[in-house]
Design a protein around this motif. Structure first.
Motif, PDB file in Angstrom:
ATOM      1  N   LYS A 169       0.834  -1.196   0.000  1.00 27.38           N
ATOM      2  CA  LYS A 169       0.000   0.000   0.000  1.00 27.38           C
ATOM      3  C   LYS A 169       0.873   1.252   0.000  1.00 27.38           C
ATOM      4  O   LYS A 169       1.675   1.467   0.903  1.00 27.38           O
ATOM      5  CB  LYS A 169      -0.933   0.006   1.207  1.00 27.38           C
ATOM      6  CG  LYS A 169      -1.940  -1.124   1.182  1.00 27.38           C
ATOM      7  CD  LYS A 169      -2.885  -1.039   2.343  1.00 27.38           C
ATOM      8  CE  LYS A 169      -3.897  -2.167   2.256  1.00 27.38           C
ATOM      9  NZ  LYS A 169      -4.856  -2.117   3.349  1.00 27.38           N
ATOM     10  N   ILE A 172      -0.048   4.320   0.510  1.00 24.48           N
ATOM     11  CA  ILE A 172      -0.383   5.233   1.620  1.00 24.48           C
ATOM     12  C   ILE A 172       0.423   4.896   2.868  1.00 24.48           C
ATOM     13  O   ILE A 172       0.857   5.792   3.589  1.00 24.48           O
ATOM     14  CB  ILE A 172      -1.909   5.250   1.913  1.00 24.48           C
ATOM     15  CG1 ILE A 172      -2.257   6.341   2.921  1.00 24.48           C
ATOM     16  CG2 ILE A 172      -2.387   3.903   2.415  1.00 24.48           C
ATOM     17  CD1 ILE A 172      -2.167   7.726   2.409  1.00 24.48           C
ATOM     18  N   LYS A 211       3.440   3.558   2.905  1.00 23.75           N
ATOM     19  CA  LYS A 211       4.801   4.022   2.643  1.00 23.75           C
ATOM     20  C   LYS A 211       4.898   5.545   2.793  1.00 23.75           C
ATOM     21  O   LYS A 211       5.820   6.057   3.411  1.00 23.75           O
ATOM     22  CB  LYS A 211       5.257   3.584   1.256  1.00 23.75           C
ATOM     23  CG  LYS A 211       5.429   2.072   1.133  1.00 23.75           C
ATOM     24  CD  LYS A 211       5.921   1.675  -0.239  1.00 23.75           C
ATOM     25  CE  LYS A 211       5.991   0.190  -0.419  1.00 23.75           C
ATOM     26  NZ  LYS A 211       6.990  -0.487   0.364  1.00 23.75           N
ATOM     27  N   VAL A 212       3.932   6.269   2.238  1.00 23.24           N
ATOM     28  CA  VAL A 212       3.928   7.734   2.312  1.00 23.24           C
ATOM     29  C   VAL A 212       3.826   8.201   3.765  1.00 23.24           C
ATOM     30  O   VAL A 212       4.570   9.085   4.196  1.00 23.24           O
ATOM     31  CB  VAL A 212       2.778   8.324   1.461  1.00 23.24           C
ATOM     32  CG1 VAL A 212       2.574   9.798   1.748  1.00 23.24           C
ATOM     33  CG2 VAL A 212       3.046   8.102  -0.021  1.00 23.24           C
ATOM     34  N   LEU A 213       2.910   7.609   4.521  1.00 27.12           N
ATOM     35  CA  LEU A 213       2.749   7.998   5.931  1.00 27.12           C
ATOM     36  C   LEU A 213       3.993   7.675   6.753  1.00 27.12           C
ATOM     37  O   LEU A 213       4.403   8.462   7.603  1.00 27.12           O
ATOM     38  CB  LEU A 213       1.525   7.324   6.542  1.00 27.12           C
ATOM     39  CG  LEU A 213       0.179   7.872   6.092  1.00 27.12           C
ATOM     40  CD1 LEU A 213      -0.963   7.018   6.645  1.00 27.12           C
ATOM     41  CD2 LEU A 213       0.011   9.320   6.510  1.00 27.12           C
ATOM     42  N   SER A 251       6.613  10.216   5.918  1.00 28.60           N
ATOM     43  CA  SER A 251       6.245  11.492   6.545  1.00 28.60           C
ATOM     44  C   SER A 251       6.558  11.495   8.033  1.00 28.60           C
ATOM     45  O   SER A 251       7.114  12.467   8.553  1.00 28.60           O
ATOM     46  CB  SER A 251       4.757  11.780   6.330  1.00 28.60           C
ATOM     47  OG  SER A 251       4.494  12.015   4.975  1.00 28.60           O
ATOM     48  N   PRO A 304      -0.493  16.384   2.096  1.00 26.30           N
ATOM     49  CA  PRO A 304      -1.464  16.278   0.994  1.00 26.30           C
ATOM     50  C   PRO A 304      -1.470  17.511   0.086  1.00 26.30           C
ATOM     51  O   PRO A 304      -1.586  17.378  -1.141  1.00 26.30           O
ATOM     52  CB  PRO A 304      -2.804  16.127   1.724  1.00 26.30           C
ATOM     53  CG  PRO A 304      -2.454  15.543   3.048  1.00 26.30           C
ATOM     54  CD  PRO A 304      -1.112  16.133   3.396  1.00 26.30           C
ATOM     55  N   ARG A 335       1.716  17.445  -2.144  1.00 25.56           N
ATOM     56  CA  ARG A 335       1.598  16.372  -3.132  1.00 25.56           C
ATOM     57  C   ARG A 335       0.603  16.753  -4.232  1.00 25.56           C
ATOM     58  O   ARG A 335       0.836  16.497  -5.414  1.00 25.56           O
ATOM     59  CB  ARG A 335       1.224  15.046  -2.471  1.00 25.56           C
ATOM     60  CG  ARG A 335       2.407  14.366  -1.805  1.00 25.56           C
ATOM     61  CD  ARG A 335       2.084  12.971  -1.322  1.00 25.56           C
ATOM     62  NE  ARG A 335       1.265  12.951  -0.124  1.00 25.56           N
ATOM     63  CZ  ARG A 335       1.708  13.178   1.103  1.00 25.56           C
ATOM     64  NH1 ARG A 335       2.991  13.417   1.307  1.00 25.56           N
ATOM     65  NH2 ARG A 335       0.890  13.128   2.131  1.00 25.56           N
TER      66      ARG A 335
END
Length: 157
Positions: free
Chosen positions: A78, A80, A82-84, A87, A143, A146
């Motif tokens: 997923k 999301i 990885k992004v979270l 972050s 967000p 991005r």
């Protein structure tokens, strides 16, 4: 998201600009600096913080945070997650280093530590910065940047 060195610089610039702007205003407010500095002094503090944050993002915190995040999320498919994870790692690293800068800048401006110890001041500043930086990054700035990056810098054809 960024795939080339140029795109990585553009994305980092956008993210650092937004985060440093909000965090600078936040720290000025909590240190009662509004009204004690001129507008140009405030801009100077922002510029110094931005340059430090951008260098940390590009050359120290960013690469380390991405490596750690990729190891933590190696089994996840997923995006999301990885992004979270990236972050969160970025905020922890940036808050760690930028809080050192904040304590030192406050010391230079006022001539004294708030408490009797650098470590105590640092822990207080780190906690205060983390309290805003983490939700700011996850909910608003991440967000937003991005979206803007995808819309204006790297539009899909």
């Amino acid at each position: 998201m960024p795939t080339t060195r140029k795109e990585n610089l553009q994305f980092g610039f956008m993210m650092c600009f937004g985060m440093v702007l909000v965090m600078t205003i936040y720290n000025f407010y909590f240190n009662d600096m509004f009204g004690t500095m001129t507008f140009m002094q405030s801009i100077g503090h922002f510029c110094i913080a931005f340059v430090i944050a951008f260098a940390l993002d590009m050359y120290l915190v960013g690469p380390i945070a991405k490596k750690i995040a990729m190891k933590i999320t190696a089994k996840s498919k997923k995006i999301i997650i990885k992004v979270l994870t990236i972050s969160i790692c970025m905020v922890l690293g940036m808050a760690f280093f930028m809080s050192i800068y904040g304590v030192l800048a406050h010391y230079v401006s006022s001539g004294a530590f708030s408490t009797s110890s650098f470590f105590t001041d640092y822990v207080q500043v780190f906690q205060m910065n983390l309290l805003l930086a983490l939700p700011l990054q996850i909910i608003i700035m991440g967000p937003l940047v991005r979206f803007l990056f995808g819309k204006f810098v790297k539009p899909s054809y």
